[in-house]
Design a protein around this motif. Structure first.
Motif, short mmCIF file in Angstrom:
data_model
loop_
_atom_site.label_atom_id
_atom_site.label_comp_id
_atom_site.label_asym_id
_atom_site.label_seq_id
_atom_site.Cartn_x
_atom_site.Cartn_y
_atom_site.Cartn_z
N GLY A 93 46.87 -42.73 -20.86
CA GLY A 93 47.64 -42.88 -19.22
C GLY A 93 46.28 -43.60 -18.71
O GLY A 93 45.49 -43.72 -18.64
N CYS A 94 47.27 -44.38 -17.09
CA CYS A 94 46.13 -45.53 -17.01
C CYS A 94 45.64 -45.45 -16.44
O CYS A 94 45.45 -43.98 -15.45
N MET A 95 44.30 -45.74 -16.34
CA MET A 95 43.00 -45.21 -15.96
C MET A 95 42.59 -45.72 -14.58
O MET A 95 41.71 -45.78 -13.75
N LEU A 149 57.43 -46.63 -7.50
CA LEU A 149 57.25 -47.00 -9.02
C LEU A 149 57.88 -46.07 -9.74
O LEU A 149 58.27 -46.58 -10.76
N GLN A 161 48.19 -48.24 -31.08
CA GLN A 161 48.52 -49.31 -29.84
C GLN A 161 48.28 -50.81 -31.17
O GLN A 161 48.98 -51.56 -30.59
N TYR A 194 50.36 -53.91 -29.61
CA TYR A 194 49.85 -54.57 -28.59
C TYR A 194 48.95 -56.04 -29.04
O TYR A 194 48.37 -56.53 -28.19
N ARG A 213 46.74 -38.79 -23.36
CA ARG A 213 46.02 -39.97 -24.44
C ARG A 213 45.57 -41.12 -23.49
O ARG A 213 44.37 -42.09 -23.20
N VAL A 231 41.42 -55.81 -18.08
CA VAL A 231 42.15 -54.73 -16.36
C VAL A 231 42.33 -55.71 -15.79
O VAL A 231 43.70 -55.25 -15.07
N LEU A 261 35.65 -46.93 -13.40
CA LEU A 261 37.00 -46.76 -12.12
C LEU A 261 36.84 -45.03 -11.86
O LEU A 261 37.85 -44.59 -11.40
N ALA A 294 46.28 -55.78 -16.69
CA ALA A 294 46.49 -53.52 -16.13
C ALA A 294 46.42 -53.72 -14.89
O ALA A 294 47.73 -53.25 -14.52
N GLY A 295 45.66 -54.62 -13.85
CA GLY A 295 45.92 -54.41 -12.74
C GLY A 295 46.71 -55.14 -11.59
O GLY A 295 47.24 -54.53 -10.77
N THR A 317 54.19 -52.50 -6.91
CA THR A 317 54.63 -51.79 -7.12
C THR A 317 54.12 -51.46 -5.05
O THR A 317 55.01 -51.39 -4.43
N PRO A 319 57.11 -51.36 -13.45
CA PRO A 319 56.79 -52.19 -13.88
C PRO A 319 57.06 -52.93 -15.06
O PRO A 319 57.36 -53.70 -15.88
N LEU A 320 55.79 -51.57 -16.05
CA LEU A 320 56.64 -51.45 -17.96
C LEU A 320 57.28 -50.93 -17.82
O LEU A 320 57.28 -49.18 -17.38
C1 HEM Z 1 50.81 -49.57 -9.67
C2 HEM Z 1 50.24 -50.44 -10.51
C3 HEM Z 1 50.06 -49.62 -11.98
C4 HEM Z 1 50.71 -49.39 -12.83
C5 HEM Z 1 52.17 -49.21 -12.54
C6 HEM Z 1 49.62 -49.30 -14.36
C7 HEM Z 1 50.97 -48.95 -15.09
C8 HEM Z 1 50.28 -48.07 -16.43
C9 HEM Z 1 50.66 -47.31 -18.06
C10 HEM Z 1 52.16 -47.14 -17.84
C11 HEM Z 1 49.62 -47.72 -18.80
C12 HEM Z 1 50.08 -46.86 -20.24
C13 HEM Z 1 50.85 -48.22 -21.00
C14 HEM Z 1 51.13 -48.04 -22.94
O1 HEM Z 1 50.89 -46.21 -22.59
O2 HEM Z 1 51.20 -48.14 -23.09
C15 HEM Z 1 48.63 -48.04 -18.01
C16 HEM Z 1 47.38 -47.93 -18.92
C17 HEM Z 1 46.33 -48.88 -18.14
N1 HEM Z 1 45.66 -48.95 -17.03
FE1 HEM Z 1 47.39 -49.52 -15.44
N2 HEM Z 1 48.72 -49.60 -14.05
C18 HEM Z 1 48.30 -49.74 -13.00
C19 HEM Z 1 47.04 -50.59 -11.93
C20 HEM Z 1 46.37 -50.34 -12.82
C21 HEM Z 1 45.38 -50.72 -12.10
C22 HEM Z 1 44.65 -51.63 -10.89
C23 HEM Z 1 43.61 -50.25 -13.52
C24 HEM Z 1 42.81 -51.18 -13.14
C25 HEM Z 1 41.95 -51.90 -12.30
C26 HEM Z 1 44.57 -50.19 -14.71
C27 HEM Z 1 44.14 -49.90 -15.29
C28 HEM Z 1 44.91 -48.99 -17.26
C29 HEM Z 1 44.10 -49.27 -18.07
C30 HEM Z 1 42.57 -49.82 -18.56
C31 HEM Z 1 44.71 -48.85 -18.70
C32 HEM Z 1 44.76 -48.51 -20.92
C33 HEM Z 1 44.53 -46.96 -20.88
C34 HEM Z 1 44.55 -46.36 -22.22
O3 HEM Z 1 44.93 -46.94 -22.92
O4 HEM Z 1 43.89 -45.62 -22.37
N3 HEM Z 1 46.07 -49.92 -14.26
N4 HEM Z 1 48.57 -49.03 -16.90
#
Ligand code: HEM
Length: 516
Positions: A442-444, A359, A110, A114, A440, A296, A145, A299-300, A307, A364-365
């Protein structure tokens, strides 16, 4: 007799003619070579370019959705688009993409794709550190989390949400994309950044976060340090946030008992320590904590508010679905009482499916990226095999994949029940539903996000009727995180009524209406 050198007709041609001719021949050879090399990577993916050199970039300028549509129609699930000096290979659909999600960071990285986030998140965190340190930092995210912590966040979501909608009048007109963004920044501030930020410096921090956010332009992806005003404001805001957060972190660490009592992500980060093998088991620096909080939040924040917006917009557009969601709220109140708890929110399968379907339709992504560090083989649904070469940027797309009819039936229609056990379309193949990515990385925060969005919509479903005043919005693909275009919604306050069975005096039973 052979002509003398000076008499050779070639030498008698003036240089003003043969220089351009030579240049043309050289250029033509380079183009031919480029076309050939694009196509001869052994068993490589087909190249979707059109005009050599500029075709890829021209296609990109039409927007990623259009580009993927064109490539998919012509070549199917796997194809490469050359853009400037990069080759971007798309893997569209769950047949071709498992390696993308499952591969180690050493194979699919990544960092390169990124790292434009570094000026925003800061040095020393996430995409600015080696894979081992990042692994540790993501462990801290995961700890903060996990379910036991989420239980602590729920009362804070509920408090913020009830206060927010408590200020709405009996009726009014709103645009979800604005109001829900405001609400999410409140809940995120409280649960992630902590009480001090939420209670004492909210407007100051929000203004700085706004500048940070505005500093992330499409051009920033290619040139994150370009000296443009938006980047300058971003850098100033980042520096000020560092100072503010450093003070809060120092105060927390000076009183560890109080820190341990706080229900927020900051409390977890203040206590976290690297494992002894990495960074000698030390605690996080103030700079690292600040960077991880910003990461974080990024991300969120937009992902959740977008959504939440689509969830509401779709429910209002489909009165039968709205009714079913309201009925579920009544049922939840009967079972759990009126208080929104972790257990009550966990007992809302209907709302859960509605959120997931929103979703699916509008993630959104829209693009997820990796840099291929070791070539690998992919197979498509119709049995084609391609080798993806080392050095390619590899992309998958939740937005495109979720609309493929061989993965989701009637993919453009809003059918939350496709996620119910009877249909379970997301379970037919791994990595079919990728709104939260997968594998690996996936969203945390997915559980955090569901709880937050369910809290918002539980409060709204229990207290308001709604109507769309504008046509259903489109996705605004001009933003980095893709949300709905403007759409006004009329709300009218009404207490939720539910019929309650009672046993009255002398054992006479009946039903009566109760307000909530
Ligand atoms: C509807 C809300 C959300 C969506 C649609 C979403 C979507 C995603 C997606 C698609 C990824 C994967 C990115 C990749 O593979 O390159 C991701 C990773 C991540 N998300 Fe979310 N996210 C959401 C909410 C949140 C929230 C609320 C948090 C924290 C409070 C969060 C924390 C993270 C983190 C830390 C990662 C990185 C995980 C990693 O790389 O191992 N996300 N998210």
């Amino acid at each position: 007799m052979a002509p003398l050198l000076g008499e050779d007709p070639l030498y008698s041609v003036p240089s003003s003619i043969w220089w351009p001719a030579v240049t043309l021949v050289v250029l033509a050879s380079v183009v031919v070579l480029r076309v050939i090399t694009n196509h001869i990577t052994l068993n490589g993916p087909p190249v979707f370019e059109g005009l050599p050199f500029v075709g890829g970039i021209l296609k990109f300028l039409q927007g990623p959705m259009q580009l993927m549509k064109g490539g998919y129609q012509k070549y199917g699930e796997v194809f490469t688009v050359p853009v400037l000096h990069k080759k971007i290979t798309f893997l569209l659909g769950p047949h071709a993409s498992p390696h993308f999600y499952k591969a180690s960071d050493d194979d699919m990285s990544q960092t390169e794709v990124y790292e434009f986030n570094v000026p925003t998140f800061g040095k020393g965190v996430v995409f600015d550190v080696d894979h081992k340190t990042r692994g540790e930092q993501f462990r801290f995210f995961a700890e903060a989390l996990k379910s036991a912590r989420l239980k602590l966040y729920v009362p804070l979501f509920v408090q913020e949400t009830q206060d927010f909608f408590g200020k709405w009048g009996d009726s009014g007109i709103v645009d979800f994309k604005d109001v829900l963004a405001d609400l999410i920044i409140l809940t995120a501030s409280r649960t992630l950044l902590g009480r001090e930020v939420r209670e004492n410096m909210f407007s100051q921090v929000t203004a700085l976060l706004h500048d940070l956010d505005e500093g992330m332009k499409p051009i920033s992806v290619l040139f994150p340090y370009l000296p443009i005003p938006a980047h300058n404001r971003r850098d100033r805001a980042r520096a000020e946030l560092s100072e503010l957060f450093a003070k809060v972190i120092r105060a927390r660490r000076a009183d560890p008992e109080r820190n341990a009592r706080e229900a927020d992500l900051l409390a977890s980060f203040c206590q976290a320590r690297y494992s002894p093998a990495i960074n000698g088991g030390r605690e996080l620096t103030e700079g690292e904590i600040t960077g991880m909080l910003i990461a974080v939040l990024f991300a969120g924040q937009h992902t959740s508010s977008i959504t939440s917006s689509w969830t509401g917009l779709y429910m209002i557009k489909h009165p039968d679905v709205w009714k079913e969601a309201v009925e579920e709220q009544r049922q939840v109140i009967r079972t759990h009482g009126e208080k929104l708890t972790l257990e009550a929110l966990g007992d809302m399968p209907v709302l859960q499916r509605i959120i997931t379907e929103a979703l699916r339709l509008f993630p959104p992504l829209i693009l997820l990226l990796r840099q291929c560090k070791r070539s690998f083989l992919v197979s498509t649904s119709n049995g084609h095999k391609y080798t993806i070469p080392k050095g390619h940027v590899v992309a998958t797309s939740p937005a495109f994949q979720h609309r493929l009819p061989h993965i989701f039936e009637r993919p453009d229609s809003f059918e939350p029940d496709r996620f119910a056990d009877a249909r379970a379309e997301d379970k037919a193949m791994p990595f079919s539903f990728i709104g939260f990515g997968g594998g690996r990385h996936g969203c945390m925060g997915s559980n955090f996000a569901y709880l937050q969005i369910k809290t918002i919509w539980s409060v709204l479903l229990r207290n308001f009727e709604m109507e769309l005043l504008d046509p259903f919005p489109q996705a605004d693909y001009s933003s980095m995180v893709v949300g709905p275009t403007a759409c006004r919604v009329q709300y009218t306050r009404r207490p939720l009524r539910h019929r309650q069975t009672y046993i009255g005096a002398h054992g006479i039973s009946g039903t009566r209406e109760r307000d909530y």
